[in-house]
Design a protein around this motif. Structure first.
Motif: not given
Length: 434
Positions: A96-97, A120-122, A193-196, A422-423
């Motif tokens: 995971l990044l 990844s997640v932004s 579409d699904r940022p943190w 949201g990953i």
């Protein structure tokens, strides 16, 4: 589970990752952080046993250089290129990044995850970079938003054009070196579409849009158990609570004048001063009985002992002061700092200074507001509303989402995972089961 946290920016971009890293490790994950090679970043991460993978040039040196706005695309190209090697090496074998920090750096890190097929997640630490119809976007240096345009949607479209003009060529060039296709919309690629949103929902409430399904975890705060220095403790114990003045990672090219103004303004209120040197190297220029200079210090403990906090309005400092119940005076310098100044004023927990360069008179007026009994009472009340579990919530969601493998669509050829987390996983990998 092996997790890579990647950022490029100031202390406010690195400190939250330390908080998240500790919580991830408590839940059994192996964690490392890619960040600028600045000594204070490495020391802070070492304090909590998290390895730093140095990426790019010193953030402090880059900040103090104050290059012209016209050089932004060139700097972005160097920043993205500097990400590829170290982040790729650090990400090998990771599950995971997490990408945050300066937009071009986040775009580079997400491209590495795309190349390696890593979910990844932004993440952003304030909501101003997330398109929303109820407010204007931030303007980039050298690219002011036209004052005659009042339609927010039109301004966000212009923002996307500005981001592409500044960063797309550099991003696409570096993506090509990885064998990746070009990106049509850089901002959409990074945001998805699904940022943190890793900010406190009371201090920074997200009002929602039809286009973004934002996951707001709360701020990623690392409890600081470091003792305050003996000399500082003696100073605090020697009289009434002083006023803290510090501008964190801001360069403040008129730093000497800022220190003088701050000390005189605080003295005008009959208070002593704790002056944080910060990246601007603030100093009163002499040995003063009513002024104590500090370097790296436990702000969580210190802010609980002061009468007010005068600062630049970074997300982390604003949240730390709010958690401590300290009244605030925000003297915003750049970017999202005017927003945080406005939030402090709206909540009645302090004052927003008008502009980045206070005079003794203007700062004194702001301090009178902050030091009023009613302001302190509201600050104490708000302290109880600020969440302390944001990093724990984020760690749990990250690890649960990474193992669940549930995805939804993301721009740029990606698929998003579950509505909870949201990953993002690159389309076509085994994790992308829509």
């Amino acid at each position: 589970m092996r997790v890579l946290l990647s950022t490029y920016g100031s202390r406010g971009d690195v400190e939250p990752l330390a908080g998240l890293a500790v919580r991830l490790r408590e839940q059994g994950a192996q964690v490392r952080v890619c960040a600028p090679p600045d000594e204070d970043f490495a020391r802070r991460l070492a304090d909590v046993g998290v390895p730093l993978v140095p990426v790019g040039p010193s953030a402090r040196a880059l900040t103090r250089a104050a290059p012209s706005p016209s050089s932004l695309p060139e700097r972005a190209a160097r920043l993205i290129a500097g990400q590829l090697g170290p982040v790729t090496e650090a990400a090998e074998g990771c599950d995971l990044l997490v990408a945050t920090g300066a937009l071009p750096a986040a775009a580079g890190a997400l491209s590495v995850a795309e190349k390696l097929g890593i979910p990844s997640v932004s993440v952003t630490f304030q909501q101003l970079t997330l398109p929303a119809p109820h407010r204007r976007p931030l303007a980039y240096p050298g690219r002011p938003l036209p004052p005659e345009v009042t339609d927010h949607q039109a301004l966000w479209e212009l923002d996307a054009q500005n981001v592409n003009a500044l960063f797309r060529e550099a991003l696409d060039t570096n993506r090509a070196s990885l064998g990746l296709p070009p990106v049509d919309d850089v901002r959409a690629y990074v945001v998805g579409d699904r940022p943190w949103l890793a900010s406190d929902p009371f201090l920074d409430p997200w009002h929602g849009t039809a286009d973004l399904d934002v996951v707001q975890t709360g701020a990623w705060i690392l409890p600081d158990t470091r003792p305050l220095p003996a000399g500082l403790m003696a100073f605090l114990d020697a009289g009434a609570p002083p006023v803290y003045v510090g501008f964190g990672s801001m360069p403040l090219h008129a730093a000497a004048d800022m220190a003088r103004v701050a000390v005189e303004a605080v003295r005008a209120q009959g208070r002593r001063v704790v002056l944080a040197r910060g990246w601007a190297e603030l100093s009163p220029g002499g040995d003063l009985d009513d002024c104590f200079e500090v370097g790296e210090v436990n702000q969580q403990a210190l802010f609980a002992r002061v009468a007010a906090v005068v600062h630049h309005g970074g997300a982390g400092t604003t949240t730390t002061a709010a958690r401590a119940g300290a009244a605030q005076v925000v003297v915003p310098q750049v970017a999202d700092q005017p927003y945080w100044a406005g939030r402090v004023a709206e909540l009645g927990i302090g004052a927003a200074h008008d502009g980045p360069a206070p005079t003794v008179a203007s700062l004194s007026a702001a301090l009178r507001t902050a030091l009023a009994p009613g302001t302190r009472a509201r600050a104490t009340a708000v302290a109880g509303r600020v969440r302390t579990d944001g990093a724990s919530v984020a760690a749990r969601l990250l690890l649960d989402g990474a193992t669940s493998g549930r995805q939804n669509h993301r721009p740029g050829g990606y698929d998003r995972c579950s509505p909870l987390t949201g990953i993002a996983s690159p389309a076509g990998t085994t994790a992308a089961r829509c």
